[in-house]
Scaffold this motif. Structure first.
Motif, PDB file in Angstrom:
ATOM      1  N   PHE A 102       0.809  -1.223   0.000  1.00  0.00           N
ATOM      2  CA  PHE A 102       0.000   0.000   0.000  1.00  0.00           C
ATOM      3  C   PHE A 102       0.838   1.268   0.000  1.00  0.00           C
ATOM      4  O   PHE A 102       0.305   2.369  -0.200  1.00  0.00           O
ATOM      5  CB  PHE A 102      -0.954   0.000   1.193  1.00  0.00           C
ATOM      6  CG  PHE A 102      -2.076  -0.974   1.040  1.00  0.00           C
ATOM      7  CD1 PHE A 102      -3.006  -0.828   0.016  1.00  0.00           C
ATOM      8  CD2 PHE A 102      -2.202  -2.058   1.895  1.00  0.00           C
ATOM      9  CE1 PHE A 102      -4.038  -1.740  -0.145  1.00  0.00           C
ATOM     10  CE2 PHE A 102      -3.226  -2.972   1.728  1.00  0.00           C
ATOM     11  CZ  PHE A 102      -4.161  -2.806   0.709  1.00  0.00           C
ATOM     12  N   ALA A 103       2.142   1.105   0.202  1.00  0.00           N
ATOM     13  CA  ALA A 103       3.025   2.281   0.113  1.00  0.00           C
ATOM     14  C   ALA A 103       3.383   2.594  -1.329  1.00  0.00           C
ATOM     15  O   ALA A 103       4.162   3.521  -1.596  1.00  0.00           O
ATOM     16  CB  ALA A 103       4.285   2.045   0.931  1.00  0.00           C
ATOM     17  N   PHE A 131      -0.526   2.471  -9.272  1.00  0.00           N
ATOM     18  CA  PHE A 131      -1.063   1.116  -9.447  1.00  0.00           C
ATOM     19  C   PHE A 131      -0.035   0.206 -10.096  1.00  0.00           C
ATOM     20  O   PHE A 131       0.071  -0.973  -9.753  1.00  0.00           O
ATOM     21  CB  PHE A 131      -2.340   1.183 -10.296  1.00  0.00           C
ATOM     22  CG  PHE A 131      -2.964  -0.154 -10.488  1.00  0.00           C
ATOM     23  CD1 PHE A 131      -3.672  -0.777  -9.460  1.00  0.00           C
ATOM     24  CD2 PHE A 131      -2.819  -0.836 -11.700  1.00  0.00           C
ATOM     25  CE1 PHE A 131      -4.234  -2.040  -9.650  1.00  0.00           C
ATOM     26  CE2 PHE A 131      -3.376  -2.089 -11.874  1.00  0.00           C
ATOM     27  CZ  PHE A 131      -4.091  -2.694 -10.842  1.00  0.00           C
ATOM     28  N   ASN A 132       0.715   0.736 -11.067  1.00  0.00           N
ATOM     29  CA  ASN A 132       1.756  -0.064 -11.723  1.00  0.00           C
ATOM     30  C   ASN A 132       2.808  -0.530 -10.726  1.00  0.00           C
ATOM     31  O   ASN A 132       3.262  -1.679 -10.756  1.00  0.00           O
ATOM     32  CB  ASN A 132       2.419   0.743 -12.840  1.00  0.00           C
ATOM     33  CG  ASN A 132       1.522   0.884 -14.050  1.00  0.00           C
ATOM     34  OD1 ASN A 132       0.595   0.100 -14.236  1.00  0.00           O
ATOM     35  ND2 ASN A 132       1.765   1.915 -14.859  1.00  0.00           N
ATOM     36  N   GLN A 133       3.194   0.408  -9.814  1.00  0.00           N
ATOM     37  CA  GLN A 133       4.178   0.040  -8.800  1.00  0.00           C
ATOM     38  C   GLN A 133       3.600  -1.013  -7.856  1.00  0.00           C
ATOM     39  O   GLN A 133       4.284  -1.946  -7.434  1.00  0.00           O
ATOM     40  CB  GLN A 133       4.614   1.274  -8.022  1.00  0.00           C
ATOM     41  CG  GLN A 133       5.813   1.011  -7.101  1.00  0.00           C
ATOM     42  CD  GLN A 133       6.231   2.230  -6.342  1.00  0.00           C
ATOM     43  OE1 GLN A 133       5.440   2.772  -5.544  1.00  0.00           O
ATOM     44  NE2 GLN A 133       7.454   2.701  -6.577  1.00  0.00           N
ATOM     45  N   PHE A 134       2.326  -0.883  -7.540  1.00  0.00           N
ATOM     46  CA  PHE A 134       1.654  -1.878  -6.700  1.00  0.00           C
ATOM     47  C   PHE A 134       1.690  -3.258  -7.365  1.00  0.00           C
ATOM     48  O   PHE A 134       1.988  -4.270  -6.720  1.00  0.00           O
ATOM     49  CB  PHE A 134       0.201  -1.422  -6.465  1.00  0.00           C
ATOM     50  CG  PHE A 134      -0.603  -2.403  -5.656  1.00  0.00           C
ATOM     51  CD1 PHE A 134      -0.611  -2.353  -4.263  1.00  0.00           C
ATOM     52  CD2 PHE A 134      -1.360  -3.391  -6.282  1.00  0.00           C
ATOM     53  CE1 PHE A 134      -1.352  -3.277  -3.532  1.00  0.00           C
ATOM     54  CE2 PHE A 134      -2.082  -4.313  -5.558  1.00  0.00           C
ATOM     55  CZ  PHE A 134      -2.080  -4.255  -4.162  1.00  0.00           C
ATOM     56  N   THR A 135       1.371  -3.272  -8.682  1.00  0.00           N
ATOM     57  CA  THR A 135       1.362  -4.535  -9.424  1.00  0.00           C
ATOM     58  C   THR A 135       2.758  -5.161  -9.458  1.00  0.00           C
ATOM     59  O   THR A 135       2.927  -6.380  -9.285  1.00  0.00           O
ATOM     60  CB  THR A 135       0.875  -4.293 -10.851  1.00  0.00           C
ATOM     61  OG1 THR A 135      -0.423  -3.705 -10.810  1.00  0.00           O
ATOM     62  CG2 THR A 135       0.783  -5.595 -11.621  1.00  0.00           C
ATOM     63  N   ARG A 155       3.989  -8.697  -7.847  1.00  0.00           N
ATOM     64  CA  ARG A 155       4.656  -9.716  -8.652  1.00  0.00           C
ATOM     65  C   ARG A 155       5.978 -10.145  -8.006  1.00  0.00           C
ATOM     66  O   ARG A 155       6.317 -11.327  -7.977  1.00  0.00           O
ATOM     67  CB  ARG A 155       4.910  -9.180 -10.063  1.00  0.00           C
ATOM     68  CG  ARG A 155       5.471 -10.253 -11.011  1.00  0.00           C
ATOM     69  CD  ARG A 155       5.791  -9.702 -12.376  1.00  0.00           C
ATOM     70  NE  ARG A 155       4.618  -9.144 -13.023  1.00  0.00           N
ATOM     71  CZ  ARG A 155       4.505  -7.862 -13.392  1.00  0.00           C
ATOM     72  NH1 ARG A 155       5.500  -7.025 -13.180  1.00  0.00           N
ATOM     73  NH2 ARG A 155       3.398  -7.420 -13.966  1.00  0.00           N
ATOM     74  N   TYR A 156       6.724  -9.165  -7.457  1.00  0.00           N
ATOM     75  CA  TYR A 156       7.992  -9.479  -6.788  1.00  0.00           C
ATOM     76  C   TYR A 156       7.763 -10.409  -5.601  1.00  0.00           C
ATOM     77  O   TYR A 156       8.517 -11.386  -5.394  1.00  0.00           O
ATOM     78  CB  TYR A 156       8.685  -8.205  -6.315  1.00  0.00           C
ATOM     79  CG  TYR A 156       9.215  -7.342  -7.430  1.00  0.00           C
ATOM     80  CD1 TYR A 156       9.687  -7.914  -8.612  1.00  0.00           C
ATOM     81  CD2 TYR A 156       9.257  -5.949  -7.287  1.00  0.00           C
ATOM     82  CE1 TYR A 156      10.173  -7.107  -9.627  1.00  0.00           C
ATOM     83  CE2 TYR A 156       9.745  -5.151  -8.304  1.00  0.00           C
ATOM     84  CZ  TYR A 156      10.205  -5.726  -9.482  1.00  0.00           C
ATOM     85  OH  TYR A 156      10.691  -4.934 -10.489  1.00  0.00           O
TER      86      TYR A 156
END
Length: 426
Positions: free
Chosen positions: A137-138, A142-146, A150-151
């Protein structure tokens, strides 16, 4: 985030390292077909030599036949020892390779476990459920969240793959350890066998010395036997020489007669055809047979089904009498009682005769080649008869000492040849 990248990269590198380790466990099996063939051949020869030795020992007194059989066993025994030594060499190489592989796998496994323990420890401190949620949530977008999600999944999958790979490597390591134990046991058996075979060789050499000592006490009789053999050899040589000369003369007469007949019929010129006087004049059919015989050098059938060469071609020191040299025009093949002699190639029986000391003689013509069989007890062919390869020509004589031995010779015209180089390897 950087820390998770490091963890993920570590996992991937460890998986690659484990894959390399697993590949090293796949070894190409070594072929030992040659050693197995040699082992079977040595066992066959030992069995034959034992049978022949027992027959010669049926007589109480020591004999040259017994000595020759013991020498054959010594020769084979040395071959057995060489065979065992070669097997031991292969086993030692396998043991060293397995030891190296086990050591490498153990090292890789220890490193893998240490790295995995560090990952678990770090993950326990930083990747509990609350921290994972905070990490997700930090995200600034949205792309960074995705990407972070994935990581995390890749990291979890990598840990699972790592655990599975650890289990596989552990299993392979245990298999290699079992293989190593089996190889070490095999090595110990080979060492014990080598030691036993060497003791057997020493025992055979002791038997040989005993027979030589017994025969040395029969020096006078041995010298008389050598003289009788030399006289028999001369008579056989004269018989062979006479038969070859007669065949050369007969073929020459036939060639001249044919040439004269052809000239009268106008087939050739009236000039006298030159005929060789030192070799057989051959018809086209004889020339084909001679060429075929020559082409089978080193592949001719043995004149007996079982046995060993007890005396080789040429001049040799007597096995017991010092300073005495004996000459052999062919080879002597010692075999068992009642063994049959057989034709080594297609041909025509040129003569059947008898020579004192050599018993019955059969001489077979193969074009301008001749094979001679001496020391026959019985003869089952007749002069002029056509014989094929492997046809029985008679049985081999057994002397008063219990030795059954065939004298076999090969001639080309008037030249004496070494039969051993013509016969197929046994």
């Amino acid at each position: 985030m950087r820390r998770y990248f490091i963890y993920l990269l570590s996992c991937l590198l460890l998986v690659a390292a484990l894959t390399t380790t697993a590949q090293r466990t796949q070894r190409k099996p070594k072929s030992r077909a040659t050693l197995e063939r040699e082992k079977r051949e040595n066992l066959r020869r030992i069995k034959e030599a034992n049978r022949i030795l027992e027959q010669t020992r049926a007589k109480k007194e020591a004999s040259l036949g017994e000595l020759n059989a013991i020498k054959e066993k010594i020769t084979v025994q040395k071959g057995v020892i060489r065979n065992v030594s070669s097997e031991l060499h292969y086993i030692e190489k396998d043991v060293k390779k397995t030891e190296t592989l086990v050591s490498s796998m153990q090292s890789d496994l220890e490193k893998l476990k240490a790295e995995y323990a560090l990952m678990i420890y770090s993950a326990a401190k930083t990747t509990n459920s609350y921290n994972r949620l905070m990490f997700l949530f930090a995200s600034e977008s949205f792309n960074q969240f995705t990407m972070r999600l994935r990581y995390l999944r890749q990291y979890a999958d990598a840990r699972k793959a790592q655990v599975a790979q650890i289990n596989r490597v552990t299993k392979n390591l245990n298999q290699e350890l079992n293989t190593l134990t089996q190889q070490q046991q095999e090595k110990q058996k080979a060492l014990e066998k080598q030691l036993a075979e060497k003791r057997s060789l020493l025992n055979l050499k002791g038997q040989q010395d005993q027979v030589v000592q017994k025969l040395s006490k029969q020096e006078e009789e041995l010298r008389r036997e050598v003289a009788r053999r030399q006289q028999s050899v001369r008579k056989l040589d004269n018989l062979i020489a006479d038969m070859v000369r007669e065949e050369i003369a007969r073929a020459a007469r036939a060639a001249k007669a044919k040439s004269a007949a052809d000239a009268r019929a106008g087939k050739t010129s009236s000039a006298e055809t030159k005929v060789e006087t030192n070799k057989v004049s051959m018809t086209p059919e004889m020339a084909v047979l001679s060429s075929s015989f020559s082409g089978n050098k080193g592949r001719l059938l043995w004149p007996v089904g079982k046995g060993f060469i007890s005396q080789r071609f040429g001049k040799h020191a007597h096995p017991v009498l010092k300073g005495v040299v004996v000459e052999n025009r062919g080879i002597d093949i010692q075999t068992g009682h009642g063994e049959a002699a057989r034709s080594v190639f297609d041909g025509k029986v040129l003569t059947v005769a008898s020579v004192p000391g050599m018993n019955n003689i059969v001489m077979i013509q193969h074009g301008d080649y001749f094979t001679v069989f001496a020391k026959l007890k019985t003869v089952s062919v007749s002069e002029g008869q056509m014989v094929n390869r492997k046809d029985v020509i008679g049985t081999i004589y057994t002397n008063a000492e219990g030795t059954t031995e065939l004298q076999f010779q090969i001639w080309k015209n008037s030249s004496n040849l070494n039969p051993e180089s013509w016969l197929a390897p046994k």
